[in-house]
Design an enzyme around this catalytic site. Structure first.
Site, PDB file in Angstrom:
ATOM      1  N   SER A 158       1.040  -1.018  -0.225  1.00 15.76           N
ATOM      2  CA  SER A 158       0.191  -0.305  -0.123  1.00 15.76           C
ATOM      3  C   SER A 158       1.149   1.149   0.076  1.00 15.76           C
ATOM      4  O   SER A 158       1.690   1.178   0.445  1.00 15.76           O
ATOM      5  CB  SER A 158      -1.184   0.148   1.464  1.00 15.76           C
TER       6      SER A 158
HETATM    7  N1  SAH Z   1       0.278  -3.425   3.781  1.00 15.18           N
HETATM    8  C1  SAH Z   1       0.680  -5.113   3.019  1.00 15.18           C
HETATM    9  C2  SAH Z   1      -0.286  -5.037   1.702  1.00 15.18           C
HETATM   10  C3  SAH Z   1      -0.969  -5.995   1.901  1.00 15.18           C
HETATM   11  S1  SAH Z   1      -2.989  -5.956   0.446  1.00 15.18           S
HETATM   12  C4  SAH Z   1       2.081  -4.420   2.819  1.00 15.18           C
HETATM   13  O1  SAH Z   1       2.970  -3.743   3.447  1.00 15.18           O
HETATM   14  O2  SAH Z   1       2.660  -4.856   2.105  1.00 15.18           O
HETATM   15  C5  SAH Z   1      -3.410  -6.855   0.676  1.00 15.18           C
HETATM   16  C6  SAH Z   1      -2.903  -8.624   1.470  1.00 15.18           C
HETATM   17  O3  SAH Z   1      -4.094  -9.404   2.243  1.00 15.18           O
HETATM   18  C7  SAH Z   1      -2.357  -8.974   0.501  1.00 15.18           C
HETATM   19  O4  SAH Z   1      -0.962  -9.617   0.397  1.00 15.18           O
HETATM   20  C8  SAH Z   1      -3.318 -10.467   0.614  1.00 15.18           C
HETATM   21  O5  SAH Z   1      -2.976 -11.962  -0.206  1.00 15.18           O
HETATM   22  C9  SAH Z   1      -4.102 -10.557   1.786  1.00 15.18           C
HETATM   23  N2  SAH Z   1      -5.293 -11.009   1.630  1.00 15.18           N
HETATM   24  C10 SAH Z   1      -6.634 -11.136   0.896  1.00 15.18           C
HETATM   25  N3  SAH Z   1      -7.925 -11.670   1.807  1.00 15.18           N
HETATM   26  C11 SAH Z   1      -7.037 -12.526   2.815  1.00 15.18           C
HETATM   27  C12 SAH Z   1      -7.091 -12.860   4.108  1.00 15.18           C
HETATM   28  N4  SAH Z   1      -8.581 -13.552   3.821  1.00 15.18           N
HETATM   29  N5  SAH Z   1      -6.684 -13.239   5.282  1.00 15.18           N
HETATM   30  C13 SAH Z   1      -5.412 -13.104   4.611  1.00 15.18           C
HETATM   31  N6  SAH Z   1      -4.832 -12.346   4.097  1.00 15.18           N
HETATM   32  C14 SAH Z   1      -5.736 -11.841   2.605  1.00 15.18           C
END
Ligand code: SAH
Length: 221
Positions: free
Chosen positions: A69
């Site tokens: 993000s």
């Molecule tokens: N904060 C992170 C960005 C996350 S993007 C960073 O700094 O890189 C959102 C993430 O949530 C993705 O990796 C995706 O695979 C994960 N995600 C989506 N649904 C999820 C769930 N139910 N449980 C755990 N992770 C999930």
């Protein structure tokens, strides 16, 4: 506050300082959050192909259709959680592990759940290499929370959800704070959920755009 083993003297310090200045200009005031950004090597959490852009204030692709993000949004999240350094925190959506690293400097202990095993594995490696010792990365559906270590003083959901997953509210300690982007797949409002003696209160922070939270209490695949 947990201290990390590495204070990077890696040639990127000037870029990090510029990023901190950008965040300050955009309104981030929490000094602990700004310090965490100043001390965390974001370039190690992104793929090599976008490393030259690691200190831009923008979201970047991290593979598997997922994104790291925008730093401003990540800093805002952490500011809204108002951490003191003692909290037990749950993060849903580890992704690259960058926000996990920031969180690990602002909370006492961090449990981070990622749905995609290869992202979890990569994040574990970078977190280990950068000296984040108070973090455990788990693979699973984070919409269920992680009951074994509940309750949590702070919960950070890094993916968009149609509503607040009930298990997360259940696992939030009284006095605890949860931040989550609520909306449809296209657009969301970053929302603060607080659990108080009077019940659960929600307040809107601002417009955001995240990849979907996919799971039992989120979106369907
Ligand atoms: N904060 C992170 C960005 C996350 S993007 C960073 O700094 O890189 C959102 C993430 O949530 C993705 O990796 C995706 O695979 C994960 N995600 C989506 N649904 C999820 C769930 N139910 N449980 C755990 N992770 C999930």
């Amino acid at each position: 506050m947990a201290s990390r083993g590495v204070t990077p003297g890696d040639g990127y310090g000037g870029y990090r300082a510029q990023l901190v200045e950008t965040l300050r200009r955009k309104g981030i005031r929490d000094l602990a959050v700004l310090r965490a950004v100043a001390e965390t090597p974001r370039h190690l959490f992104v793929p090599e192909s976008v490393r030259h852009r690691a200190y831009e204030d923008s979201a970047l692709p991290i593979g598997g259709g997922q994104t790291i993000s925008q730093p401003f949004v990540q800093a805002r999240y952490l500011e809204v959680l108002a951490l003191t350094g003692r909290e037990k925190a749950l993060e849903v959506g580890t992704g690259s592990g960058y926000q996990t690293a920031l969180l690990s400097q602002l909370a006492g202990t961090v449990f981070s759940v990622e749905r995609l095993p290869h992202l979890a594995q990569q994040a574990r490696q970078v977190l280990e290499a950068t000296g984040c010792r108070n973090v455990t990365v788990l693979v699973g559906d984070g919409t269920l929370g992680w009951r074994a270590f509940a309750p949590y003083d702070a919960i950070l959901v890094a993916a968009a959800s149609p509503s607040v997953p009930a298990p997360l509210v259940e696992q939030l300690a009284e006095g605890g704070r949860l931040v989550i982007p609520l909306g449809d797949r296209q657009a969301q409002v970053l929302t603060l959920v607080q659990r108080t003696t009077r019940g659960v209160e929600q307040s809107a922070i601002g417009d955001v755009r995240f990849v979907p939270l996919i799971g039992e209490f989120g979106f369907r695949e």
